[in-house]
Write an enzyme that holds these catalytic residues in place. Sequence first.
Site, PDB file in Angstrom:
ATOM      1  N   TYR A  85      26.721 -22.518 -10.021  1.00 41.38           N
ATOM      2  CA  TYR A  85      26.464 -21.078  -9.910  1.00 41.38           C
ATOM      3  C   TYR A  85      27.682 -20.268 -10.337  1.00 41.38           C
ATOM      4  O   TYR A  85      27.580 -19.307 -11.118  1.00 41.38           O
ATOM      5  CB  TYR A  85      26.088 -20.735  -8.460  1.00 41.38           C
ATOM      6  CG  TYR A  85      25.972 -19.259  -8.189  1.00 41.38           C
ATOM      7  CD1 TYR A  85      24.922 -18.515  -8.714  1.00 41.38           C
ATOM      8  CD2 TYR A  85      26.921 -18.599  -7.412  1.00 41.38           C
ATOM      9  CE1 TYR A  85      24.826 -17.152  -8.467  1.00 41.38           C
ATOM     10  CE2 TYR A  85      26.835 -17.245  -7.162  1.00 41.38           C
ATOM     11  CZ  TYR A  85      25.775 -16.520  -7.692  1.00 41.38           C
ATOM     12  OH  TYR A  85      25.687 -15.171  -7.452  1.00 41.38           O
ATOM     13  N   GLY A 138      12.774 -12.302  -6.500  1.00 39.39           N
ATOM     14  CA  GLY A 138      12.443 -10.926  -6.097  1.00 39.39           C
ATOM     15  C   GLY A 138      11.049 -10.877  -5.477  1.00 39.39           C
ATOM     16  O   GLY A 138      10.252 -11.810  -5.633  1.00 39.39           O
TER      17      GLY A 138
HETATM   18  C1  UD1 Z   1      28.486 -17.367  -2.709  1.00 38.55           C
HETATM   19  C2  UD1 Z   1      29.441 -16.493  -3.485  1.00 38.55           C
HETATM   20  C3  UD1 Z   1      28.910 -15.133  -3.727  1.00 38.55           C
HETATM   21  C4  UD1 Z   1      27.545 -15.215  -4.266  1.00 38.55           C
HETATM   22  C5  UD1 Z   1      26.693 -15.929  -3.252  1.00 38.55           C
HETATM   23  C6  UD1 Z   1      25.272 -16.027  -3.678  1.00 38.55           C
HETATM   24  C7  UD1 Z   1      31.649 -17.235  -2.750  1.00 38.55           C
HETATM   25  C8  UD1 Z   1      32.868 -16.819  -2.012  1.00 38.55           C
HETATM   26  N1  UD1 Z   1      30.669 -16.332  -2.772  1.00 38.55           N
HETATM   27  O1  UD1 Z   1      28.498 -17.008  -1.402  1.00 38.55           O
HETATM   28  O2  UD1 Z   1      29.714 -14.467  -4.652  1.00 38.55           O
HETATM   29  O3  UD1 Z   1      27.042 -13.956  -4.564  1.00 38.55           O
HETATM   30  O4  UD1 Z   1      27.182 -17.232  -3.163  1.00 38.55           O
HETATM   31  O5  UD1 Z   1      24.565 -16.767  -2.729  1.00 38.55           O
HETATM   32  O6  UD1 Z   1      31.582 -18.295  -3.322  1.00 38.55           O
HETATM   33  N2  UD1 Z   1      26.154 -20.876   5.979  1.00 38.55           N
HETATM   34  C9  UD1 Z   1      25.915 -21.345   7.257  1.00 38.55           C
HETATM   35  N3  UD1 Z   1      24.624 -21.341   7.714  1.00 38.55           N
HETATM   36  C10 UD1 Z   1      23.563 -20.919   6.973  1.00 38.55           C
HETATM   37  C11 UD1 Z   1      23.819 -20.442   5.656  1.00 38.55           C
HETATM   38  C12 UD1 Z   1      25.130 -20.453   5.195  1.00 38.55           C
HETATM   39  O7  UD1 Z   1      26.839 -21.744   7.952  1.00 38.55           O
HETATM   40  O8  UD1 Z   1      22.435 -20.946   7.449  1.00 38.55           O
HETATM   41  C13 UD1 Z   1      27.537 -20.822   5.497  1.00 38.55           C
HETATM   42  C14 UD1 Z   1      27.767 -21.445   4.148  1.00 38.55           C
HETATM   43  O9  UD1 Z   1      27.947 -22.814   4.214  1.00 38.55           O
HETATM   44  C15 UD1 Z   1      29.019 -20.672   3.705  1.00 38.55           C
HETATM   45  C16 UD1 Z   1      28.849 -19.292   4.331  1.00 38.55           C
HETATM   46  O10 UD1 Z   1      27.892 -19.457   5.369  1.00 38.55           O
HETATM   47  O11 UD1 Z   1      30.172 -21.294   4.218  1.00 38.55           O
HETATM   48  C17 UD1 Z   1      28.354 -18.248   3.381  1.00 38.55           C
HETATM   49  O12 UD1 Z   1      27.240 -18.768   2.678  1.00 38.55           O
HETATM   50  P1  UD1 Z   1      26.314 -17.888   1.724  1.00 38.55           P
HETATM   51  O13 UD1 Z   1      25.853 -16.699   2.445  1.00 38.55           O
HETATM   52  O14 UD1 Z   1      25.314 -18.800   1.112  1.00 38.55           O
HETATM   53  O15 UD1 Z   1      27.301 -17.336   0.614  1.00 38.55           O
HETATM   54  P2  UD1 Z   1      28.494 -18.017  -0.236  1.00 38.55           P
HETATM   55  O16 UD1 Z   1      28.098 -19.394  -0.645  1.00 38.55           O
HETATM   56  O17 UD1 Z   1      29.770 -17.758   0.429  1.00 38.55           O
END
Ligand code: UD1
Length: 314
Positions: A142, A37
């Site tokens: 997580y 935070g």
């Molecule tokens: C996960 C959880 C969610 C949780 C969150 C906390 C799932 C479905 N969801 O989200 O409930 O609250 O973690 O962080 O498991 N990505 C890129 N480029 C980047 C960053 C991320 O391609 O720079 C991709 C990641 O590899 C992933 C997607 O974007 O495939 C989403 O990533 P992110 O926003 O970190 O969330 P989740 O891991 O889906």
Amino acid sequence: MARYLVTGAAGFIGRSIAAALLARGKQVRGIDNFSTGKRANLAGLEAMEFIEGDLADAAACARACEGVEIVFHEAALASVPRSVADPVATNVNCVDATLNVLVAARAAAVRRVVYAGSSSAYGESPTLPKHEQMLPDPISPYAVAKLAGEHYMRAFRRVYGLETVTLRYFNVFGPYQDPTSHYSGVLAIFCRKMLAGEQPAIYGDGEQSRDFTYIDNVVEANLLAASAPAEKVAGQMMNVATGKRITLNETFRILCGLTGFKGQPEYAAPRSGDIRDSLADIRLAGELLGYQPRVDFEEGLRRTVAWYRTGAGD
Ligand code: UD1
């Protein structure tokens, strides 16, 4: 007397819930240890009583729960890759902290605890949309930690009669989400980079999909969960999302339009612990809370880009 406690009040979701409560004239106390935070997120929340404290510390939890009727437990180390890098820290900040909050809530005769669950609990099962009757299948530390918190919620309902409600959030995004860490949510990172004219990285082929949920929908679900009758919601768990999914590639294209970014993404290796597709069935929250998403993905993204454009996220 503080009637509402928000844990993680200096974080993205906690500060958004606290702001909504204050706007409704409620008495609010917040607690945060500033591990993720930010002090800057407390701007505008001056009417909130604030405690700087760690939920791993039972005394801090007890102080925070004093005189409280309803707790919104949002504090967590909210990141899959962070938990892969340091599972113990995730356990302390998600599992130990949640148990401490529940113990303190019970001791202070808190009536209800609304808990930030995570869609990551569903893991990799190919079934879409994810509905609440599905067996959990967490694949990252997580996800395990957030799911353990859900089980503690239900146990405290069963054995101590505390009213607990778990909201399983699906990929929440919006103003105040920290874009500055590589553990940040993907939309926060993309907005910041693309507004700055920097190339974002897509992990994998970009065809993974998410049910991205704008923050206002999540805040509203929390307010509904706090006021719904106990006989309907106590001990329950439900999805909070929009019920639609979009791929990262499509999201990138929409963001190009909103940010004016002209380049291409850089494709990198898929991330360990990632799931492929995520989509929620949101009927249960509709039945139990009267929840309906009011802000759709594109409108949410427009508002989010407008907020990052002000530089407020830096
Ligand atoms: C996960 C959880 C969610 C949780 C969150 C906390 C799932 C479905 N969801 O989200 O409930 O609250 O973690 O962080 O498991 N990505 C890129 N480029 C980047 C960053 C991320 O391609 O720079 C991709 C990641 O590899 C992933 C997607 O974007 O495939 C989403 O990533 P992110 O926003 O970190 O969330 P989740 O891991 O889906």
